[in-house]
Design an enzyme around this catalytic site. Structure first.
Site, short mmCIF file in Angstrom:
data_model
loop_
_atom_site.label_atom_id
_atom_site.label_comp_id
_atom_site.label_asym_id
_atom_site.label_seq_id
_atom_site.Cartn_x
_atom_site.Cartn_y
_atom_site.Cartn_z
CB THR A 166 -32.42 -34.44 7.71
OG1 THR A 166 -31.51 -33.61 8.43
CG2 THR A 166 -32.74 -33.78 6.39
NE ARG A 194 -23.98 -26.97 8.76
CZ ARG A 194 -24.76 -27.99 8.45
NH1 ARG A 194 -26.06 -27.92 8.67
NH2 ARG A 194 -24.28 -29.08 7.92
N GLY A 196 -26.51 -25.35 5.86
CA GLY A 196 -26.16 -26.70 5.42
C GLY A 196 -26.59 -26.98 4.00
CG ASP A 197 -27.11 -31.02 3.16
OD1 ASP A 197 -27.04 -30.70 4.36
OD2 ASP A 197 -27.78 -31.99 2.75
CB THR A 217 -30.70 -37.14 4.96
OG1 THR A 217 -30.29 -37.19 6.33
CG2 THR A 217 -30.90 -38.56 4.48
CG HIS A 219 -20.87 -34.36 7.38
ND1 HIS A 219 -19.76 -33.97 6.68
CD2 HIS A 219 -20.88 -33.63 8.52
CE1 HIS A 219 -19.12 -33.04 7.37
NE2 HIS A 219 -19.76 -32.82 8.50
N GLY A 220 -23.85 -32.56 6.00
CA GLY A 220 -24.13 -31.50 5.03
C GLY A 220 -22.92 -30.97 4.29
N1 ASP Z 1 -27.89 -32.76 5.96
C1 ASP Z 1 -28.26 -32.14 7.20
C2 ASP Z 1 -27.31 -30.98 7.45
O1 ASP Z 1 -26.12 -31.19 7.40
C3 ASP Z 1 -28.22 -33.07 8.38
C4 ASP Z 1 -28.82 -34.44 8.17
O2 ASP Z 1 -29.29 -34.77 7.10
O3 ASP Z 1 -28.83 -35.21 9.14
O4 ASP Z 1 -27.76 -29.90 7.72
#
Ligand code: ASP
Length: 312
Positions: A166, A194, A196-197, A217, A219-220
């Site tokens: 990311t 899905r 994400g964050d 960045t 785990h979203g």
């Molecule tokens: N934060 C991102 C998501 O979960 C993934 C990442 O940053 O590696 O979509």
């Protein structure tokens, strides 16, 4: 105000053979953003262009090189935010767009909304004349292999799903305005649809001239639970430095929801940090004509901007 830019290329674990590619990629992006700032450009333009460089680089999980969802397709999220007025724009689950960060900026500037998703985002892109690219153009052999490996019943989703790569940027320009931008393909083998964050204001990024800016960045779902970017801003409002705020928020996320990630943070006075609770995160920063970069905890390689310009 002296201009400063910091970029990241994702938190996770980087294999040895790929290290140099990540380092070069983040340095090129930081240099691109810094050149814009040095020529009197805005923080907003600098973060957008730095992220475009990374979206176009197949090493990173954004634009070309994005990880694949459970059906083997690319669906991307992106956000951009302007610290002057808290304006922001985001897109989620977009397909066939080479540079989702540019579409996010159009959402910010051309609509009354903050976030467009999926079909609506694609209709908006068409209306704005943003050309579509064939979905396959965004898929690399590496993301296809990873997707296949994750389909195996014995794969460990908690570890293998983090989409390493990311990308994000934060900057402050000569007028003291801050901005952030973040772009991603999300996590590998995610469900279709899905979000994400990255697309969510306060999670994937936040920018406020009164405080500073951050891009996240990791785990979203964990990042969203603790609203990581806004949490960092909150700690800075309470008087913490960017480094203290980043460390405090990342360790809270680890303790409270067992989530790992990384952040880049800049304060309204131009202090900055790059911090992560994963094994690695590629990052680069330019301030005072000095380029710094790293991947490992405690690593900081510094060169003059002139040297960096010659080498990159
Ligand atoms: N934060 C991102 C998501 O979960 C993934 C990442 O940053 O590696 O979509």
């Amino acid at each position: 105000m002296k201009p400063v830019i910091v970029v990241h290329g994702g938190a996770g674990t980087i294999v040895k053979e790929k290290e140099e590619g990540y380092r070069t990629g983040v340095k090129q992006a930081a240099l691109k953003g810094y050149n814009i700032l040095k020529n009197g450009g805005s923080a907003l333009d600098a973060v957008e262009e730095a992220v475009v460089v990374l979206e176009d680089n197949p090493y990173f999980n954004a634009g070309c090189g994005s990880v694949l969802n459970e059906k083997g397709d690319v669906e991307m999220d992106a956000i951009i935010m302007d610290g002057r007025n808290l304006a922001s724009g985001a897109v989620s689950a977009v397909r066939c767009i080479a540079n989702p960060i540019k579409l996010a900026r159009l959402v910010m500037e051309k609509t009354d909304h903050l976030l467009l998703t999926d079909r609506g985002a694609s209709l908006f892109a068409k209306a704005q004349g943003v050309s579509e690219v064939p979905g396959e153009m965004l898929v690399t052999d590496r993301s296809r292999e990873r997707w296949r490996a994750n389909l195996k019943p014995d794969s460990n989703p908690k570890v293998s799903q983090i989409g390493l790569g990311t990308v994000g940027a934060v900057a402050i320009d000569s007028e003291g305005n801050v901005a952030c931008a973040t772009s991603t393909g999300g996590i590998t083998n995610k469900m279709v649809g899905r979000v994400g964050d990255t697309a969510c204001i306060g999670s994937g990024g936040y920018a406020d001239n009164l405080v500073g800016a951050t891009s996240t960045t990791g785990h979203g779902e964990s990042i969203m639970k603790v609203v990581l970017a806004r949490l960092i801003m909150h700690h800075m409002e309470q008087g913490m430095t960017p480094e203290e705020a980043a460390d405090t928020a990342l360790s809270y996320m680890k303790k409270r929801v067992n989530g790992l990630g990384g952040v880049i943070v800049i304060s309204k006075s131009g202090d900055w940090t790059a911090k992560f609770s994963t094994n690695q995160m590629s990052w680069a920063a330019v301030k005072d004509e000095q380029m710094q970069c790293g991947i490992y905890h405690g690593e900081n390689q510094a060169t003059t901007i002139e040297e960096a310009r010659v080498r990159l």
